[in-house]
Motif scaffolding. Structure first.
Motif: not given
Length: 233
Positions: A194, A196-198, A200-201, A208
């Protein structure tokens, strides 16, 4: 429901010293180890509080059995009393179950597993401290944390918590903490994904590239060593 006088647990309770019921020590040790981790980790958002709260629950459960009420010893008292009839199950040393079950003698605090447990606990707190220092300054600059422990793995703070808990399991295993440990591992993995998703955004391609070069949890020590040697030339 009372314990039968002829059971191993009943005999121990009625005739031998009891090293438990020390709830003041439960509170003191919980405050020390939770507070020590807080001073390094300093939760800043809901995700941080979830990871820190899980660690705190593990620590409280551990010390509640270590000094308060030995639930694991109680539940295993029939088997332990039969296998080790001469052992006072309510002595503190009997709670070192790895030591007891493997038939060791002497003081368990000087055993290899106990010493190894301190190594894991110390390493975990050290990693938490170093990771937080890097993350704090990176957040202030609105940058990715990529130095220090973050150069080797993407989530050193979670590795630190796991190392501390694993160290305590080597020292004082209980049925509750042994059951909590794999559940907490799964929780930390989900929190990491979770997070990591934040990231990346927030950081896009920079994240990346970092994620492509840096393992999530298990460092590539050979690659890190090669990179250091290359950087030294």
């Amino acid at each position: 429901m009372g314990t039968r006088p002829d059971s191993p647990w009943g005999t121990t309770m009625n005739s031998a010293p009891n090293d438990y019921g020390l709830w003041g020590l439960v509170f003191l040790n919980s405050v020390i180890f939770v507070g020590f981790a807080y001073s390094f980790f300093k939760p800043a958002n809901l995700r941080d509080w979830r990871s820190f709260g899980a660690y705190g629950a593990f620590i409280v459960a551990l010390f509640a059995e270590m000094y308060g009420f030995p639930l694991t010893i109680y539940l295993l008292s029939g088997w332990l009393g039969t296998k080790f009839p001469g052992v006072n199950l309510l002595e503190h040393d009997a709670g070192h179950l790895w030591w007891l079950i493997t038939g060791r003698h002497g003081n368990p605090h000087f055993g290899a597993l106990h010493i190894l447990s301190f190594a894991f606990i110390f390493a975990g707190f050290t990693l938490l401290s170093k990771a937080w220092h890097v993350l704090y300054h990176a957040q202030r600059r609105h940058e990715l944390a990529k130095t220090g422990p973050y150069r080797l793995v993407r989530h050193p703070q979670y590795i630190g918590f796991v190392a501390i808990m694993f160290g305590f399991l080597l020292q004082w295993p209980t049925m509750l903490t042994l059951g909590m440990f794999p559940a907490l591992l799964v929780m930390y993995v989900r929190l990491a994904i979770s997070e990591e998703r934040d990231s990346e955004q927030a950081f896009g391609e920079a994240w990346r590239e970092y994620a492509k070069a840096t393992p999530r949890f298990i460092p590539n020590l050979f690659k890190a060593s090669h990179a250091r040697q290359a950087g030294g030339h």
